[in-house]
Enzyme design. Structure first.
Site, PDB file in Angstrom:
ATOM      1  N   LYS A  77       1.045  -1.183   0.145  1.00 32.00           N
ATOM      2  CA  LYS A  77       0.052  -0.110  -0.259  1.00 32.00           C
ATOM      3  C   LYS A  77       0.733   1.193  -0.089  1.00 32.00           C
ATOM      4  O   LYS A  77       0.390   2.465  -0.279  1.00 32.00           O
ATOM      5  CB  LYS A  77      -1.026   0.072   1.126  1.00 32.00           C
ATOM      6  CG  LYS A  77      -0.407   0.103   2.587  1.00 32.00           C
ATOM      7  CD  LYS A  77      -1.186  -0.187   3.676  1.00 32.00           C
ATOM      8  CE  LYS A  77      -0.979   0.157   4.841  1.00 32.00           C
ATOM      9  NZ  LYS A  77      -0.603   1.413   5.638  1.00 32.00           N
ATOM     10  N   ASP A  78       2.342   1.115   0.190  1.00 31.54           N
ATOM     11  CA  ASP A  78       3.113   2.242   0.128  1.00 31.54           C
ATOM     12  C   ASP A  78       3.548   2.794  -1.209  1.00 31.54           C
ATOM     13  O   ASP A  78       4.057   3.576  -1.405  1.00 31.54           O
ATOM     14  CB  ASP A  78       4.325   2.083   1.209  1.00 31.54           C
ATOM     15  CG  ASP A  78       3.915   2.040   2.678  1.00 31.54           C
ATOM     16  OD1 ASP A  78       2.896   2.422   3.013  1.00 31.54           O
ATOM     17  OD2 ASP A  78       4.839   1.451   3.264  1.00 31.54           O
ATOM     18  N   ARG A 125      -8.277   7.990   5.686  1.00 32.06           N
ATOM     19  CA  ARG A 125      -9.347   6.877   5.461  1.00 32.06           C
ATOM     20  C   ARG A 125     -10.037   6.309   6.765  1.00 32.06           C
ATOM     21  O   ARG A 125     -11.175   6.204   6.844  1.00 32.06           O
ATOM     22  CB  ARG A 125      -8.745   5.682   4.603  1.00 32.06           C
ATOM     23  CG  ARG A 125      -9.877   4.336   4.587  1.00 32.06           C
ATOM     24  CD  ARG A 125      -8.976   3.473   4.175  1.00 32.06           C
ATOM     25  NE  ARG A 125      -7.887   3.044   5.156  1.00 32.06           N
ATOM     26  CZ  ARG A 125      -8.142   2.256   6.008  1.00 32.06           C
ATOM     27  NH1 ARG A 125      -9.059   1.681   6.329  1.00 32.06           N
ATOM     28  NH2 ARG A 125      -6.910   1.819   6.660  1.00 32.06           N
ATOM     29  N   ARG A 143       1.239   9.361  14.454  1.00 34.90           N
ATOM     30  CA  ARG A 143       2.293   8.941  13.746  1.00 34.90           C
ATOM     31  C   ARG A 143       3.114   7.945  14.487  1.00 34.90           C
ATOM     32  O   ARG A 143       2.943   8.157  15.849  1.00 34.90           O
ATOM     33  CB  ARG A 143       3.157   9.851  12.876  1.00 34.90           C
ATOM     34  CG  ARG A 143       2.705   9.987  11.354  1.00 34.90           C
ATOM     35  CD  ARG A 143       3.669  10.297  10.302  1.00 34.90           C
ATOM     36  NE  ARG A 143       4.715   9.177  10.218  1.00 34.90           N
ATOM     37  CZ  ARG A 143       5.830   9.258   9.401  1.00 34.90           C
ATOM     38  NH1 ARG A 143       6.216  10.559   9.292  1.00 34.90           N
ATOM     39  NH2 ARG A 143       6.503   8.082   9.574  1.00 34.90           N
ATOM     40  N   CYS A 238      -2.477   9.524  -1.312  1.00 33.11           N
ATOM     41  CA  CYS A 238      -2.533   8.848   0.047  1.00 33.11           C
ATOM     42  C   CYS A 238      -3.281   9.885   1.183  1.00 33.11           C
ATOM     43  O   CYS A 238      -3.738   9.343   2.099  1.00 33.11           O
ATOM     44  CB  CYS A 238      -0.922   8.753   0.536  1.00 33.11           C
ATOM     45  SG  CYS A 238      -0.225  10.243   1.033  1.00 33.11           S
TER      46      CYS A 238
END
Length: 307
Positions: A77-78, A125, A143, A238
């Site tokens: 997904k990166d 998301r 993060r 993203c």
């Protein structure tokens, strides 16, 4: 000859890369050594949405192209959705559970969290979908690696009631027992390619491409292809609240792929959720078609509201 596998230096990246290294050695007999590469994303505390797509990938790809490593392992997904002309995804190993997971104080589930509870997550998301549930939660952008995020709930200096993060990373680090709820995709649809790995090498290294193909898992590759084709066709970055989940299941005429996609406004007030089915051979076309369906239903207005 020992193969050099490039990896980020986080605990999760090292664990994932070692899994791939061990699997390749078991399948082919070739020894593999890990080479740690520091990426710009590892040096920054800024939110991933602000850093941009590929921030954890670019340094690994540079090392590949420079011949400093032979192949690399990425969290799929990166990866940017566009193909890199000099590189090739030689294998997509079997996927870990792609769902999101809740880790909460006192073993609570999402529905059991009291009004005003603080929930941390780094993904736009997830933030949008948490708001959409209408549970009166205080959602905080955070993060950090998996361990540091869990510590904000279960550590001695805990300052959050819960965190939401990818179940795959928690499981790969051996911390599944701390998950208090695995979130149903009907409540929290995952990110495109969540839980999947991409094993990448130089496009002209045909011998290594053939070697790495021993790790490829066709159903996972098809599911991820559908999800990422949807994401690419939406032209979503993203920072866009886009979710997708494809499943491969046996149908009356062979395997079928069932793809669900969603675009949610950041405040969770508006959401468009649609699905498509087809065959694994048509995975990319299914993803593109679903993206067009979402755009026809107004998804671009929801993504635009993130700016």
């Amino acid at each position: 000859m020992t193969l050099r596998l490039g990896t980020r230096g986080s605990a999760l990246a090292l664990t994932q890369s070692q899994m791939v290294a061990d699997a390749l050695t078991a399948a082919t007999g070739r020894p593999v050594e890990l080479v740690r590469i520091v990426t710009p994303g590892d040096r920054s505390d800024a939110p991933v949405a602000r850093l941009g797509v590929g921030v954890f990938v670019s340094a690994l790809r540079d090392a590949l192209l420079a011949g400093e490593i032979d192949f690399a392992v990425h969290s799929y997904k990166d990866l940017p959705t566009g193909e890199h002309p000099g590189l090739h995804i030689a294998a997509v190993p079997a996927r870990e559970d792609p769902r999101d997971a809740l880790i909460a104080r006192d073993g609570l589930t999402l529905a059991e969290l009291p009004p005003g509870a603080t929930v941390g997550t780094g993904a736009v998301r997830r933030i949008a979908q948490l708001h959409a549930l209408g549970l009166d939660l205080q959602v905080t952008p955070i993060r950090g690696n998996v361990d540091s995020r869990i510590a904000r709930v279960l550590g001695p200096e805990a300052d959050l009631d819960a965190v939401v993060l990818a179940r795959a990373g928690v499981a790969r680090l051996g911390r599944s027992a701390e998950i208090t709820e695995t979130l149903d995709p009907m409540l929290m649809l995952p990110a495109p390619a969540q839980g999947a790995l991409a094993v990448e090498c130089r496009a002209d290294d045909t011998d290594l491409i053939e070697l790495l193909s021993a790790l490829d898992h066709a159903p996972t590759r098809a599911a991820v292809l559908a999800e990422r084709a949807m994401f690419a066709t939406l032209e979503a970055g993203c920072s866009a609240p886009v979710a997708a989940h494809a499943e491969i299941a046996e149908g009356d005429d062979g395997d079928e792929i069932y793809l669900r996609g969603a675009v949610i406004s950041p405040d969770g007030v508006r959401a468009i959720r649609l699905s498509r089915t087809g065959t694994p051979a048509g995975a990319a076309e299914i993803g593109k078609a679903l993206a067009i369906d979402l755009l026809d239903a107004g998804a671009d207005t929801l993504m635009g509201s993130t700016e």
